[in-house]
Design a protein around this motif. Sequence first.
Motif, PDB file in Angstrom:
ATOM      1  N   VAL A 186       5.973  -2.929  -9.389  1.00  0.00           N
ATOM      2  CA  VAL A 186       5.141  -3.909  -8.693  1.00  0.00           C
ATOM      3  C   VAL A 186       5.963  -4.793  -7.764  1.00  0.00           C
ATOM      4  O   VAL A 186       5.636  -4.980  -6.594  1.00  0.00           O
ATOM      5  N   PHE A 187       7.056  -5.356  -8.261  1.00  0.00           N
ATOM      6  CA  PHE A 187       7.854  -6.290  -7.464  1.00  0.00           C
ATOM      7  C   PHE A 187       8.462  -5.596  -6.256  1.00  0.00           C
ATOM      8  O   PHE A 187       8.426  -6.118  -5.138  1.00  0.00           O
ATOM      9  N   THR A 188       9.036  -4.417  -6.460  1.00  0.00           N
ATOM     10  CA  THR A 188       9.671  -3.687  -5.362  1.00  0.00           C
ATOM     11  C   THR A 188       8.658  -3.309  -4.286  1.00  0.00           C
ATOM     12  O   THR A 188       8.919  -3.440  -3.089  1.00  0.00           O
ATOM     13  N   ALA A 189       7.468  -2.850  -4.705  1.00  0.00           N
ATOM     14  CA  ALA A 189       6.435  -2.475  -3.741  1.00  0.00           C
ATOM     15  C   ALA A 189       5.976  -3.675  -2.920  1.00  0.00           C
ATOM     16  O   ALA A 189       5.791  -3.585  -1.711  1.00  0.00           O
ATOM     17  N   ALA A 190       5.783  -4.815  -3.577  1.00  0.00           N
ATOM     18  CA  ALA A 190       5.344  -6.022  -2.876  1.00  0.00           C
ATOM     19  C   ALA A 190       6.397  -6.485  -1.873  1.00  0.00           C
ATOM     20  O   ALA A 190       6.079  -6.886  -0.754  1.00  0.00           O
ATOM     21  N   LYS A 191       7.657  -6.424  -2.267  1.00  0.00           N
ATOM     22  CA  LYS A 191       8.744  -6.833  -1.375  1.00  0.00           C
ATOM     23  C   LYS A 191       8.830  -5.918  -0.159  1.00  0.00           C
ATOM     24  O   LYS A 191       9.002  -6.383   0.975  1.00  0.00           O
ATOM     25  N   THR A 192       8.696  -4.613  -0.371  1.00  0.00           N
ATOM     26  CA  THR A 192       8.739  -3.664   0.740  1.00  0.00           C
ATOM     27  C   THR A 192       7.588  -3.890   1.704  1.00  0.00           C
ATOM     28  O   THR A 192       7.751  -3.832   2.926  1.00  0.00           O
ATOM     29  N   LEU A 193       6.411  -4.181   1.168  1.00  0.00           N
ATOM     30  CA  LEU A 193       5.227  -4.377   1.999  1.00  0.00           C
ATOM     31  C   LEU A 193       5.350  -5.594   2.897  1.00  0.00           C
ATOM     32  O   LEU A 193       4.900  -5.583   4.040  1.00  0.00           O
ATOM     33  N   ARG A 194       5.987  -6.636   2.416  1.00  0.00           N
ATOM     34  CA  ARG A 194       6.006  -7.903   3.136  1.00  0.00           C
ATOM     35  C   ARG A 194       7.301  -8.164   3.907  1.00  0.00           C
ATOM     36  O   ARG A 194       7.407  -9.185   4.585  1.00  0.00           O
ATOM     37  N   SER A 195       8.273  -7.273   3.803  1.00  0.00           N
ATOM     38  CA  SER A 195       9.588  -7.557   4.377  1.00  0.00           C
ATOM     39  C   SER A 195       9.928  -6.624   5.533  1.00  0.00           C
ATOM     40  O   SER A 195       9.260  -5.612   5.770  1.00  0.00           O
ATOM     41  N   THR A 196      10.999  -6.992   6.250  1.00  0.00           N
ATOM     42  CA  THR A 196      11.628  -6.068   7.193  1.00  0.00           C
ATOM     43  C   THR A 196      12.650  -5.263   6.399  1.00  0.00           C
ATOM     44  O   THR A 196      13.538  -5.827   5.756  1.00  0.00           O
ATOM     45  N   ASN A 197      12.520  -3.948   6.438  1.00  0.00           N
ATOM     46  CA  ASN A 197      13.318  -3.077   5.581  1.00  0.00           C
ATOM     47  C   ASN A 197      14.292  -2.238   6.411  1.00  0.00           C
ATOM     48  O   ASN A 197      14.097  -2.037   7.611  1.00  0.00           O
ATOM     49  N   ALA A 198      15.330  -1.748   5.756  1.00  0.00           N
ATOM     50  CA  ALA A 198      16.362  -0.954   6.424  1.00  0.00           C
ATOM     51  C   ALA A 198      16.273   0.499   5.984  1.00  0.00           C
ATOM     52  O   ALA A 198      16.056   0.799   4.804  1.00  0.00           O
ATOM     53  N   PHE A 199      16.439   1.397   6.942  1.00  0.00           N
ATOM     54  CA  PHE A 199      16.403   2.835   6.676  1.00  0.00           C
ATOM     55  C   PHE A 199      17.475   3.495   7.520  1.00  0.00           C
ATOM     56  O   PHE A 199      17.663   3.152   8.696  1.00  0.00           O
ATOM     57  N   THR A 200      18.203   4.435   6.948  1.00  0.00           N
ATOM     58  CA  THR A 200      19.256   5.143   7.677  1.00  0.00           C
ATOM     59  C   THR A 200      18.725   6.502   8.124  1.00  0.00           C
ATOM     60  O   THR A 200      18.297   7.317   7.304  1.00  0.00           O
ATOM     61  N   ARG A 201      18.759   6.754   9.421  1.00  0.00           N
ATOM     62  CA  ARG A 201      18.249   8.005   9.965  1.00  0.00           C
ATOM     63  C   ARG A 201      19.249   9.140   9.735  1.00  0.00           C
ATOM     64  O   ARG A 201      20.394   8.915   9.319  1.00  0.00           O
ATOM     65  N   ASP A 202      18.815  10.353  10.025  1.00  0.00           N
ATOM     66  CA  ASP A 202      19.648  11.527   9.752  1.00  0.00           C
ATOM     67  C   ASP A 202      20.973  11.498  10.499  1.00  0.00           C
ATOM     68  O   ASP A 202      21.979  12.038  10.025  1.00  0.00           O
ATOM     69  N   ASP A 203      20.983  10.870  11.682  1.00  0.00           N
ATOM     70  CA  ASP A 203      22.227  10.816  12.466  1.00  0.00           C
ATOM     71  C   ASP A 203      23.085   9.615  12.116  1.00  0.00           C
ATOM     72  O   ASP A 203      24.104   9.365  12.769  1.00  0.00           O
ATOM     73  N   TYR A 235      12.489  -1.540   9.831  1.00  0.00           N
ATOM     74  CA  TYR A 235      11.065  -1.267   9.979  1.00  0.00           C
ATOM     75  C   TYR A 235      10.226  -2.228   9.141  1.00  0.00           C
ATOM     76  O   TYR A 235      10.712  -2.862   8.193  1.00  0.00           O
ATOM     77  N   THR A 236       8.952  -2.331   9.499  1.00  0.00           N
ATOM     78  CA  THR A 236       7.980  -3.071   8.706  1.00  0.00           C
ATOM     79  C   THR A 236       6.767  -2.175   8.463  1.00  0.00           C
ATOM     80  O   THR A 236       6.525  -1.223   9.215  1.00  0.00           O
ATOM     81  N   LEU A 237       6.014  -2.486   7.441  1.00  0.00           N
ATOM     82  CA  LEU A 237       4.798  -1.734   7.137  1.00  0.00           C
ATOM     83  C   LEU A 237       3.551  -2.431   7.661  1.00  0.00           C
ATOM     84  O   LEU A 237       2.536  -1.778   7.902  1.00  0.00           O
ATOM     85  N   VAL A 238       3.618  -3.743   7.800  1.00  0.00           N
ATOM     86  CA  VAL A 238       2.488  -4.494   8.351  1.00  0.00           C
ATOM     87  C   VAL A 238       3.005  -5.533   9.325  1.00  0.00           C
ATOM     88  O   VAL A 238       4.145  -5.986   9.227  1.00  0.00           O
ATOM     89  N   ASN A 239       2.156  -5.896  10.272  1.00  0.00           N
ATOM     90  CA  ASN A 239       2.478  -6.957  11.221  1.00  0.00           C
ATOM     91  C   ASN A 239       1.944  -8.260  10.639  1.00  0.00           C
ATOM     92  O   ASN A 239       0.756  -8.548  10.711  1.00  0.00           O
ATOM     93  N   LEU A 240       2.814  -9.046  10.018  1.00  0.00           N
ATOM     94  CA  LEU A 240       2.393 -10.281   9.365  1.00  0.00           C
ATOM     95  C   LEU A 240       2.238 -11.435  10.342  1.00  0.00           C
ATOM     96  O   LEU A 240       1.581 -12.430  10.039  1.00  0.00           O
TER      97      LEU A 240
END
Length: 211
Positions: A64-81, A87-92
Amino acid sequence: MIEQKIEQSFINRLTGLKYEYRSDITDRAALEKNFRDKFEALNRVRLTDAEFARLLDEIVTPDVFTAAKTLRSTNAFTRDDGTPLNYTLVNLKDWCKNHFEVINQLRINTDNSHHRYDVILLINGVPVVQIELKTLGVNPRRHLLLRRTTTPASLHLHADIASNATAPTTLPTTTPATSLSMPTSASCPSMSSRTRTTPRSPTSTTSPSAS
């Protein structure tokens, strides 16, 4: 039959609130494709199939906590290169720039079980609210507990929060879910704010022209 009428009436109410009804999303493949389309549009990026698979592995969680944090935050992702993607999941900030959708009768099948969900609300393709319709013979609290223990992880893109409210048995009973603004025809908060702060002379007797 009663549940079907309630379900359709509820969907009609949501479409009146500017939700888009997506009758084409009925299984996991369609759900994930829609999420991918919305994610790439929101973050202005094109992911490879391998990148998208890794993204799902990172954000789909029953915690629950991790999902809520991901939904509301700017998150980091490393691409294949090796390049970073924030990225964000919603425009807050400008909530009305998000895509609000409603789907029904979604089927999620796993190796050990088969699930069908009455109504789900999506924001940018992310399932944030799951709603079950039950007749008078089903206790809402009992059904809510059952859903919490049997919902497959593939649906846990959404972020749950605690809730003890019991909905009337003649209305949809809702699983706990993150609270986000309902879409309406009103302007975005940022746009409304700019309108309210338009300079105006104290002695003026006429309203400023609309921008």
